[in-house]
Design a protein around this motif. Sequence first.
Motif, PDB file in Angstrom:
ATOM      1  N   LEU A   1       0.828  -1.211   0.000  1.00 31.13           N
ATOM      2  CA  LEU A   1       0.000   0.000   0.000  1.00 31.13           C
ATOM      3  C   LEU A   1       0.862   1.260   0.000  1.00 31.13           C
ATOM      4  O   LEU A   1       0.491   2.275  -0.602  1.00 31.13           O
ATOM      5  CB  LEU A   1      -0.942  -0.016   1.199  1.00 31.13           C
ATOM      6  N   LYS A   2       2.019   1.193   0.662  1.00 30.03           N
ATOM      7  CA  LYS A   2       2.918   2.350   0.661  1.00 30.03           C
ATOM      8  C   LYS A   2       3.485   2.596  -0.739  1.00 30.03           C
ATOM      9  O   LYS A   2       3.639   3.735  -1.173  1.00 30.03           O
ATOM     10  CB  LYS A   2       4.048   2.120   1.652  1.00 30.03           C
ATOM     11  N   ALA A   3       3.739   1.502  -1.450  1.00 31.42           N
ATOM     12  CA  ALA A   3       4.343   1.626  -2.781  1.00 31.42           C
ATOM     13  C   ALA A   3       3.325   1.980  -3.862  1.00 31.42           C
ATOM     14  O   ALA A   3       3.652   2.684  -4.824  1.00 31.42           O
ATOM     15  CB  ALA A   3       5.049   0.323  -3.152  1.00 31.42           C
ATOM     16  N   HIS A   4       2.072   1.522  -3.698  1.00 32.57           N
ATOM     17  CA  HIS A   4       1.088   1.669  -4.774  1.00 32.57           C
ATOM     18  C   HIS A   4      -0.143   2.504  -4.396  1.00 32.57           C
ATOM     19  O   HIS A   4      -0.984   2.756  -5.259  1.00 32.57           O
ATOM     20  CB  HIS A   4       0.629   0.282  -5.234  1.00 32.57           C
ATOM     21  N   GLY A   5      -0.216   2.926  -3.155  1.00 34.50           N
ATOM     22  CA  GLY A   5      -1.354   3.727  -2.735  1.00 34.50           C
ATOM     23  C   GLY A   5      -2.502   2.880  -2.216  1.00 34.50           C
ATOM     24  O   GLY A   5      -2.591   1.682  -2.488  1.00 34.50           O
ATOM     25  N   ILE A   6      -3.386   3.529  -1.442  1.00 37.92           N
ATOM     26  CA  ILE A   6      -4.518   2.838  -0.830  1.00 37.92           C
ATOM     27  C   ILE A   6      -5.780   3.089  -1.656  1.00 37.92           C
ATOM     28  O   ILE A   6      -6.184   4.248  -1.826  1.00 37.92           O
ATOM     29  CB  ILE A   6      -4.743   3.314   0.619  1.00 37.92           C
ATOM     30  N   PRO A   7      -6.430   2.056  -2.176  1.00 38.39           N
ATOM     31  CA  PRO A   7      -7.685   2.247  -2.920  1.00 38.39           C
ATOM     32  C   PRO A   7      -8.761   2.859  -2.019  1.00 38.39           C
ATOM     33  O   PRO A   7      -8.948   2.422  -0.882  1.00 38.39           O
ATOM     34  CB  PRO A   7      -8.066   0.820  -3.332  1.00 38.39           C
ATOM     35  N   LYS A   8      -9.443   3.861  -2.527  1.00 32.11           N
ATOM     36  CA  LYS A   8     -10.502   4.514  -1.757  1.00 32.11           C
ATOM     37  C   LYS A   8     -11.885   3.996  -2.124  1.00 32.11           C
ATOM     38  O   LYS A   8     -12.813   4.045  -1.317  1.00 32.11           O
ATOM     39  CB  LYS A   8     -10.442   6.030  -1.982  1.00 32.11           C
ATOM     40  N   THR A   9     -12.023   3.521  -3.359  1.00 29.71           N
ATOM     41  CA  THR A   9     -13.299   2.983  -3.828  1.00 29.71           C
ATOM     42  C   THR A   9     -13.030   1.658  -4.536  1.00 29.71           C
ATOM     43  O   THR A   9     -11.889   1.387  -4.958  1.00 29.71           O
ATOM     44  CB  THR A   9     -13.992   3.938  -4.819  1.00 29.71           C
ATOM     45  N   PRO A  10     -14.034   0.808  -4.694  1.00 34.24           N
ATOM     46  CA  PRO A  10     -13.826  -0.457  -5.410  1.00 34.24           C
ATOM     47  C   PRO A  10     -13.259  -0.249  -6.811  1.00 34.24           C
ATOM     48  O   PRO A  10     -12.436  -1.059  -7.276  1.00 34.24           O
ATOM     49  CB  PRO A  10     -15.228  -1.064  -5.457  1.00 34.24           C
ATOM     50  N   GLU A  11     -13.665   0.825  -7.483  1.00 34.00           N
ATOM     51  CA  GLU A  11     -13.180   1.087  -8.835  1.00 34.00           C
ATOM     52  C   GLU A  11     -11.665   1.308  -8.875  1.00 34.00           C
ATOM     53  O   GLU A  11     -11.012   1.039  -9.894  1.00 34.00           O
ATOM     54  CB  GLU A  11     -13.890   2.288  -9.437  1.00 34.00           C
TER      55      GLU A  11
END
Length: 296
Positions: free
Chosen positions: A174-184
Amino acid sequence: MNKFLALSVFTRVAENGGFTAAARKLGMSVSAVTKTITRLEDELGTQLFNRTTRQLSTTDYGQEFYERAVQILSDLEDAELALQRGNVATRGRIRALVPLSFGRVTLVPELPSFLKKYPDISIDLSFGDSNKPIDLVAEGYDIAVRTGNISDSRLITRMLIRSPQVTVASPAYLKAHGIPKTPEDLLDHNCITGNRSGPEWRFADAKGRETIIHVKGNANLNSGDALREAAVAGLGIIRGTWWLVRKDLEQGHVQSILTDYAVEGAPISVLYPANRHLPAKVRVFLDFLVSITKMG
């Protein structure tokens, strides 16, 4: 006629579907088993088994007699143990069939506390993920734990937990690729799929509106344990049951995401024969299963 021996032989024949298998289990000769059943039928004045060259099955009277015989033998066992130890719940062997991941992650780590509390109980665990119908009596199991909606009139089903489906990834991923905020947002991530979950992941918002995301990734793993290990190793995002990753969530090895869109997962239930008296040793084990599957 030794009624106790006759009942024991009769139930073994009924459960194993033949004289030879029953004789092997009882340590008796086939002729001795056959004679015992013949004498029992003569004394009762009724036929207990339908016999063919290929198959042996109980008659209607035989099935009714079997259910009563099992109850009598189980009550007798409980009474003997109660007199011997004053606590029937503290002695005996329990044979259980459980899903592999559930057993490895949730059950086995907690067994030391159970066996410490009941030192005269021994556990015989078999692992299997198939949800095909199983004849617990014929297979020799006291109970089975199964995932999904199970319907079998021969069995009593007690739901242990219906946990949410969780979407998780390692903190490093998640640190490397970011945290998804929505299912999309999952469309921009590496999602590791499994044969049970597949590539179509279902979500629901606070109003109950469902969304199905067709995720993509560079691996499909036919094992819940392998999915869990992949997430911990930082390979990508996985979808699974809460109990599969509960320990990793507690220890911070993975992080839950998209919690506002979580949907309910398949129930986990424990099953045991409907026509058999439940021994006290099994009752305490059932209570133990309930205690270790509580969320929180």
